[in-house]
Enzyme design. Structure first.
Site, mmCIF file in Angstrom:
data_model
loop_
_atom_site.group_PDB
_atom_site.id
_atom_site.type_symbol
_atom_site.label_atom_id
_atom_site.label_comp_id
_atom_site.label_asym_id
_atom_site.label_seq_id
_atom_site.Cartn_x
_atom_site.Cartn_y
_atom_site.Cartn_z
ATOM 1 C CD GLU A 33 -2.834 1.213 2.356
ATOM 2 O OE1 GLU A 33 -3.910 1.822 2.263
ATOM 3 O OE2 GLU A 33 -2.438 0.706 3.425
ATOM 4 C CB ALA A 52 -1.998 6.861 8.566
ATOM 5 C CG HIS A 53 0.504 5.826 3.368
ATOM 6 N ND1 HIS A 53 1.164 4.724 2.890
ATOM 7 C CD2 HIS A 53 -0.775 5.421 3.603
ATOM 8 C CE1 HIS A 53 0.338 3.694 2.828
ATOM 9 N NE2 HIS A 53 -0.848 4.095 3.250
ATOM 10 C CG HIS A 108 -3.943 5.912 0.027
ATOM 11 N ND1 HIS A 108 -3.942 6.691 1.159
ATOM 12 C CD2 HIS A 108 -4.104 4.627 0.441
ATOM 13 C CE1 HIS A 108 -4.077 5.918 2.233
ATOM 14 N NE2 HIS A 108 -4.185 4.657 1.814
ATOM 15 C CG ASN A 119 -12.324 5.197 4.587
ATOM 16 O OD1 ASN A 119 -12.842 4.094 4.694
ATOM 17 N ND2 ASN A 119 -12.782 6.265 5.218
ATOM 18 C CG HIS A 147 -12.000 3.493 8.545
ATOM 19 N ND1 HIS A 147 -11.607 2.900 9.720
ATOM 20 C CD2 HIS A 147 -10.864 3.992 7.980
ATOM 21 C CE1 HIS A 147 -10.302 3.027 9.869
ATOM 22 N NE2 HIS A 147 -9.827 3.691 8.825
ATOM 23 C CG ASP A 177 -6.340 0.073 6.812
ATOM 24 O OD1 ASP A 177 -5.177 -0.322 6.627
ATOM 25 O OD2 ASP A 177 -6.671 1.268 6.691
ATOM 26 C CB ALA A 228 -3.353 6.160 11.958
ATOM 27 N N GLY A 229 -5.473 3.728 10.131
ATOM 28 C CA GLY A 229 -5.820 2.318 10.169
ATOM 29 C C GLY A 229 -6.866 2.052 11.230
#
Length: 372
Positions: free
Chosen positions: A117, A128-129, A183, A207, A239, A262, A297-298
């Site tokens: 991912e 959250a990357h 994303h 999301n 979510h 996730d 964040a997940g």
């Protein structure tokens, strides 16, 4: 041969009351309805196929990249008998090292493969990357990752609007990898082009992607309406709104919806401070967010929780039970090409979950062995 009986067994698209499953070695020998002399009789419990989680980053306080055995054991105790270990965006050097670690874990049978991912994601929807580590795909990096994975990378999420993304989709598909759109800030038409190029999954629909608008519909309806695409939903109560989940299932059907956790390291642990891909995460009341921000964040969910939620949302009857099995087992297994997984059928892997009448895990069998 071991015969397992219960008040209900879900197989062949129906709930059989009572039902039974016979197991020989690591495979299911047969399934049937009616009373039977059993080696293990679970009374009024329900037996379902082992869950397949195609999108999970960790659990039990660790990421899959740090300790794949520990994370997998936590999720297995909640009924997940198959699925992928997901990696978030990292530098090229770190990502290669993580892929090598998880390739070894895959060959040992800890997980069924790797899900990348990132790092080929949109900075506008990075979630959250680490936005500073995001980049466009390059032939050199794709080749290096495929070599490091040596056939264990099963899915890659990318944003189709990035330079070189379409060529990368085709390259990955040619390598036998499932490509997911996620994303992303891609529009409707560009998302359709990505699917035409070979993308077959929508990563956690809604999301971390461009929002739906009536004049600029974006990726959601393009993914939702295409019969070639399986869409992920994080049905953890955080979510997505329950009404959105029902709408997606009604629109796409349970054979195109895969429920995913996730999950990050906090799954099975509780509240506290954690890390995800080098970013600080705080978990409060079971909700994970980047430190100092509102960004989710997940999740901290496990597949048994998603299964029970799906049954409740879809009507809490036998039809809901069958459809929950599809979305947590057979649909993700089929999307990933995991033959013999996600179903109770003669010849399939002996992966099953025994759940109480109120849908809590009682026992888990993986490859014909009861887990402690």
């Amino acid at each position: 041969m071991t015969v397992i009986a219960a008040g209900a067994v879900v197989f062949d698209g129906a709930v059989h009351r009572p039902g039974w499953v016979s197991v020989a070695g690591e495979r299911i020998a047969d399934c049937g309805s009616g009373p039977v002399r059993a080696d293990a009789d679970f009374g009024d419990c329900v037996v379902v196929p082992g869950f397949v989680d195609m999108h999970s980053h960790g659990g039990a306080g660790v990421s899959y990249a740090d300790d794949p055995e520990r994370a997998a054991a936590l999720h297995a105790s909640h009924g997940t008998t198959g699925g992928l270990a997901s990696l978030v965006t990292a530098s090229p050097e770190v990502l290669l090292a993580q892929v090598r670690t998880l390739a070894t874990a895959t060959r040992r049978g800890v997980v069924d493969g790797i899900h990348l991912e990132g790092p080929w994601l949109s900075r506008l929807h990075c979630g959250a990357h680490d936005s500073g580590a995001l980049r466009a795909p390059s032939d050199a990096e794709v080749d290096a990752l495929l070599a490091a994975g040596d056939g264990t990378i099963r899915m890659v999420t990318l944003a189709p609007e990035l330079p070189g993304a379409t060529a990368t989709i085709r390259r990955l598909v040619d390598a036998g990898i499932v490509v997911a759109v996620g994303h992303t800030d891609a529009g409707y038409e560009l998302t359709q082009e990505a699917v035409d190029a070979g993308a077959r999954v929508g990563t956690h629909l809604f999301n971390a992607m461009r929002a739906l608008h009536h004049r600029e519909p974006g990726p959601v309806p393009a993914l939702l309406s295409d019969p070639r695409v399986t869409v992920e939903l994080i049905a953890d109560g955080v979510h997505l709104h329950a009404g959105v989940i029902r709408h997606v299932v009604a629109t796409a059907g349970p054979d195109r919806v895969a429920l995913v956790t996730d999950a990050m390291a906090a799954a099975g642990v509780g509240d506290g401070a954690f890390a995800l891909g080098g970013l600080d995460v705080d978990v409060t009341d079971g909700v994970a967010r980047l430190r100092g921000a509102t960004t989710i964040a997940g999740s901290t969910a496990t597949m048994d929780r998603l299964f029970a939620t799906a049954v409740r949302l879809l009507g809490a009857d036998d039809a809901a039970l069958v459809n929950a099995v599809r979305m947590t087992s057979s649909t993700p297994a089929r999307a990933l090409g995991l033959d013999g997984a996600g179903v109770l059928a003669a010849g399939s892997a002996a992966n099953l979950v025994v759940m109480s009448a109120d849908l809590h895990v009682v026992r888990v069998m993986r490859r014909g062995t009861w887990l402690s």
